[in-house]
Design a protein around this motif. Sequence first.
Motif, PDB file in Angstrom:
ATOM      1  N   GLY A  77      51.662  40.661  48.444  1.00 36.25           N
ATOM      2  CA  GLY A  77      50.514  40.402  49.426  1.00 36.25           C
ATOM      3  C   GLY A  77      50.642  41.178  50.681  1.00 36.25           C
ATOM      4  N   ILE A  78      51.682  41.046  51.249  1.00 40.03           N
ATOM      5  CA  ILE A  78      51.963  41.615  52.716  1.00 40.03           C
ATOM      6  C   ILE A  78      51.964  43.193  52.642  1.00 40.03           C
ATOM      7  CG2 ILE A  78      53.610  41.830  54.744  1.00 40.03           C
ATOM      8  CD1 ILE A  78      54.703  38.953  54.113  1.00 40.03           C
ATOM      9  N   PRO A  79      52.885  43.932  51.891  1.00 44.34           N
ATOM     10  CA  PRO A  79      52.492  45.208  51.916  1.00 44.34           C
ATOM     11  C   PRO A  79      51.186  45.827  51.230  1.00 44.34           C
ATOM     12  CG  PRO A  79      54.010  44.462  49.977  1.00 44.34           C
ATOM     13  CD  PRO A  79      53.931  43.475  51.134  1.00 44.34           C
ATOM     14  N   VAL A  80      50.751  44.931  50.166  1.00 45.83           N
ATOM     15  CA  VAL A  80      49.177  45.385  49.754  1.00 45.83           C
ATOM     16  C   VAL A  80      48.269  45.266  50.724  1.00 45.83           C
ATOM     17  CG1 VAL A  80      47.524  44.671  48.089  1.00 45.83           C
ATOM     18  CG2 VAL A  80      49.926  45.014  47.237  1.00 45.83           C
ATOM     19  N   GLY A  81      48.218  44.064  51.626  1.00 49.59           N
ATOM     20  CA  GLY A  81      47.411  44.041  52.681  1.00 49.59           C
ATOM     21  C   GLY A  81      47.336  45.141  53.721  1.00 49.59           C
ATOM     22  N   LEU A  82      48.628  45.449  54.121  1.00 43.03           N
ATOM     23  CA  LEU A  82      48.864  46.705  54.849  1.00 43.03           C
ATOM     24  C   LEU A  82      48.542  47.911  54.434  1.00 43.03           C
ATOM     25  CD1 LEU A  82      52.405  45.552  56.316  1.00 43.03           C
ATOM     26  CD2 LEU A  82      50.076  45.278  57.636  1.00 43.03           C
ATOM     27  N   ALA A  83      48.638  48.274  53.207  1.00 45.38           N
ATOM     28  CA  ALA A  83      48.238  49.358  52.406  1.00 45.38           C
ATOM     29  C   ALA A  83      46.430  49.570  52.469  1.00 45.38           C
ATOM     30  CB  ALA A  83      48.678  49.380  51.202  1.00 45.38           C
ATOM     31  N   ALA A  84      46.102  48.088  52.228  1.00 50.97           N
ATOM     32  CA  ALA A  84      44.530  48.115  51.974  1.00 50.97           C
ATOM     33  C   ALA A  84      43.990  48.652  53.300  1.00 50.97           C
ATOM     34  CB  ALA A  84      44.362  46.648  51.894  1.00 50.97           C
ATOM     35  N   GLU A  85      44.346  48.559  54.404  1.00 57.59           N
ATOM     36  CA  GLU A  85      43.827  48.822  55.496  1.00 57.59           C
ATOM     37  C   GLU A  85      43.852  50.217  56.048  1.00 57.59           C
ATOM     38  OE1 GLU A  85      45.273  46.410  58.558  1.00 57.59           O
ATOM     39  OE2 GLU A  85      46.946  47.812  59.130  1.00 57.59           O
ATOM     40  N   ARG A  86      44.866  51.013  55.291  1.00 48.58           N
ATOM     41  CA  ARG A  86      45.287  52.256  55.609  1.00 48.58           C
ATOM     42  C   ARG A  86      44.591  53.517  54.751  1.00 48.58           C
ATOM     43  NH1 ARG A  86      51.875  52.353  56.840  1.00 48.58           N
ATOM     44  NH2 ARG A  86      51.932  50.503  58.109  1.00 48.58           N
ATOM     45  N   ILE A  87      44.185  52.990  53.454  1.00 47.67           N
ATOM     46  CA  ILE A  87      43.522  53.793  52.501  1.00 47.67           C
ATOM     47  C   ILE A  87      41.922  53.807  52.754  1.00 47.67           C
ATOM     48  CG2 ILE A  87      45.028  53.514  50.687  1.00 47.67           C
ATOM     49  CD1 ILE A  87      42.980  51.686  48.956  1.00 47.67           C
ATOM     50  N   GLY A  88      41.460  52.948  53.813  1.00 46.98           N
ATOM     51  CA  GLY A  88      39.887  53.425  54.157  1.00 46.98           C
ATOM     52  C   GLY A  88      38.845  53.402  52.963  1.00 46.98           C
ATOM     53  N   ASP A  89      38.084  54.203  52.935  1.00 47.47           N
ATOM     54  CA  ASP A  89      36.768  53.925  51.832  1.00 47.47           C
ATOM     55  C   ASP A  89      37.315  53.808  50.501  1.00 47.47           C
ATOM     56  OD1 ASP A  89      37.309  56.705  51.763  1.00 47.47           O
ATOM     57  OD2 ASP A  89      35.162  57.028  52.608  1.00 47.47           O
ATOM     58  N   ARG A  90      38.442  54.481  50.327  1.00 53.34           N
ATOM     59  CA  ARG A  90      39.218  54.333  48.916  1.00 53.34           C
ATOM     60  C   ARG A  90      39.247  52.947  48.276  1.00 53.34           C
ATOM     61  NH1 ARG A  90      42.463  58.102  47.102  1.00 53.34           N
ATOM     62  NH2 ARG A  90      42.275  57.049  45.064  1.00 53.34           N
ATOM     63  N   LEU A  91      39.051  51.602  49.298  1.00 53.49           N
ATOM     64  CA  LEU A  91      39.441  50.354  48.933  1.00 53.49           C
ATOM     65  C   LEU A  91      37.863  49.780  48.447  1.00 53.49           C
ATOM     66  CD1 LEU A  91      41.361  47.993  48.774  1.00 53.49           C
ATOM     67  CD2 LEU A  91      40.366  47.242  50.968  1.00 53.49           C
ATOM     68  N   ARG A  92      38.079  49.411  47.114  1.00 54.95           N
ATOM     69  CA  ARG A  92      36.698  48.525  46.723  1.00 54.95           C
ATOM     70  C   ARG A  92      37.137  47.115  47.067  1.00 54.95           C
ATOM     71  NH1 ARG A  92      34.585  48.449  40.719  1.00 54.95           N
ATOM     72  NH2 ARG A  92      34.288  50.678  41.182  1.00 54.95           N
ATOM     73  N   ARG A  93      38.260  46.760  46.763  1.00 54.17           N
ATOM     74  CA  ARG A  93      38.525  45.319  47.065  1.00 54.17           C
ATOM     75  C   ARG A  93      40.134  44.925  47.139  1.00 54.17           C
ATOM     76  NH1 ARG A  93      34.876  41.513  48.022  1.00 54.17           N
ATOM     77  NH2 ARG A  93      35.499  39.363  47.985  1.00 54.17           N
ATOM     78  N   VAL A  94      40.633  44.117  47.788  1.00 52.06           N
ATOM     79  CA  VAL A  94      42.013  43.708  47.520  1.00 52.06           C
ATOM     80  C   VAL A  94      42.013  42.379  46.957  1.00 52.06           C
ATOM     81  CG1 VAL A  94      42.221  42.992  49.946  1.00 52.06           C
ATOM     82  CG2 VAL A  94      43.911  43.443  48.838  1.00 52.06           C
ATOM     83  N   VAL A  95      42.861  42.002  46.012  1.00 51.29           N
ATOM     84  CA  VAL A  95      42.890  40.665  45.473  1.00 51.29           C
ATOM     85  C   VAL A  95      44.550  40.006  45.860  1.00 51.29           C
ATOM     86  CG1 VAL A  95      42.878  39.039  43.491  1.00 51.29           C
ATOM     87  CG2 VAL A  95      41.294  41.167  43.633  1.00 51.29           C
ATOM     88  N   PHE A  96      44.621  39.163  46.468  1.00 50.35           N
ATOM     89  CA  PHE A  96      45.884  38.394  46.722  1.00 50.35           C
ATOM     90  C   PHE A  96      45.799  37.266  45.573  1.00 50.35           C
ATOM     91  CE2 PHE A  96      44.504  40.039  50.494  1.00 50.35           C
ATOM     92  CZ  PHE A  96      45.609  40.621  51.062  1.00 50.35           C
ATOM     93  N   VAL A  97      47.027  37.635  44.732  1.00 51.41           N
ATOM     94  CA  VAL A  97      47.281  36.537  43.733  1.00 51.41           C
ATOM     95  C   VAL A  97      48.301  35.418  44.133  1.00 51.41           C
ATOM     96  CG1 VAL A  97      47.809  36.179  41.105  1.00 51.41           C
ATOM     97  CG2 VAL A  97      46.569  38.025  41.983  1.00 51.41           C
ATOM     98  N   ASP A  98      47.893  34.383  44.628  1.00 50.68           N
ATOM     99  CA  ASP A  98      49.011  33.153  45.062  1.00 50.68           C
ATOM    100  C   ASP A  98      49.880  33.850  46.092  1.00 50.68           C
ATOM    101  OD1 ASP A  98      48.961  30.527  44.778  1.00 50.68           O
ATOM    102  OD2 ASP A  98      50.757  30.542  43.705  1.00 50.68           O
ATOM    103  N   ALA A  99      49.450  34.763  46.969  1.00 52.54           N
ATOM    104  CA  ALA A  99      50.283  35.719  47.632  1.00 52.54           C
ATOM    105  C   ALA A  99      50.179  35.221  49.090  1.00 52.54           C
ATOM    106  CB  ALA A  99      49.718  37.042  47.757  1.00 52.54           C
ATOM    107  N   ASN A 100      51.459  35.736  49.854  1.00 52.54           N
ATOM    108  CA  ASN A 100      51.377  35.811  51.259  1.00 52.54           C
ATOM    109  C   ASN A 100      50.430  36.966  51.539  1.00 52.54           C
ATOM    110  OD1 ASN A 100      53.976  34.998  50.413  1.00 52.54           O
ATOM    111  ND2 ASN A 100      54.355  34.440  52.546  1.00 52.54           N
TER     112      ASN A 100
END
Length: 231
Positions: A77-100
């Motif tokens: 969840g940590i690297p995915v959350g950080l990546a999510a903000e970097r890909i801009g409008d390519r992101l539809r949604r981020v899902v954190f599965v029992d994640a940090n």
Amino acid sequence: MTRFVLVAGAWLGAWAWEEVAAELRAAGDEAHPLTLSGLAEKRGVPAGLETHVRDVVEEVGRLGPRDVVLVGHSYSGIPVGLAAERIGDRLRRVVFVDANVPVAGQSFLSGWPSEPVREAIATHDGFWPPLAADDFAGQGLTEEQVRRIVDGATPHPGATLTDAAAPRRSPAELPATYVKCLLDGDEPMPAVAELLGSDRWELVETDTGHWPMFSRPRALARILREAAAVR
């Protein structure tokens, strides 16, 4: 059709998503499980937290211009959350599965009694050794499922767990779904609870343990598809 990028937590690689990916593809979606550097078939590749963020960003770039749903489980969840903000409008949604989740100035090991993990990293050449079978008790897993996890797990690069996150903006601004696995605790961790106050975040609870890609793959695939439809 939704394009999912699936990233498992500590010790695991793309192989952990096999059943969930099959369910998503059977429903007509794209599923792209990703192994982070230093794990599974990428074992031996040096990695810190920023390496794992780049792994996710580069995978999104490799897939082309369409938007994606990023899925991060546990540590990822940590690297995915950080990546999510970097890909801009390519992101539809981020899902954190029992994640940090990424918290500025904090690492995966911050905020909980993690000294035994730090000691294990120090005594295992900079890697966090995988859990033993007994450590999965009470998580809704069959003996066969536990055996699959234990047999497939590889030591996790310790630097990824001790590097502090440096988000460029608050994760509260991301369109996000948090999946809380109730057998691993009734309440989200404090950092998650704070983010769930955002009108861009939603909470989904599921009655299984911390590794739902093994214990409830069909149910998890359904949750991911429903999350992708939220606007």
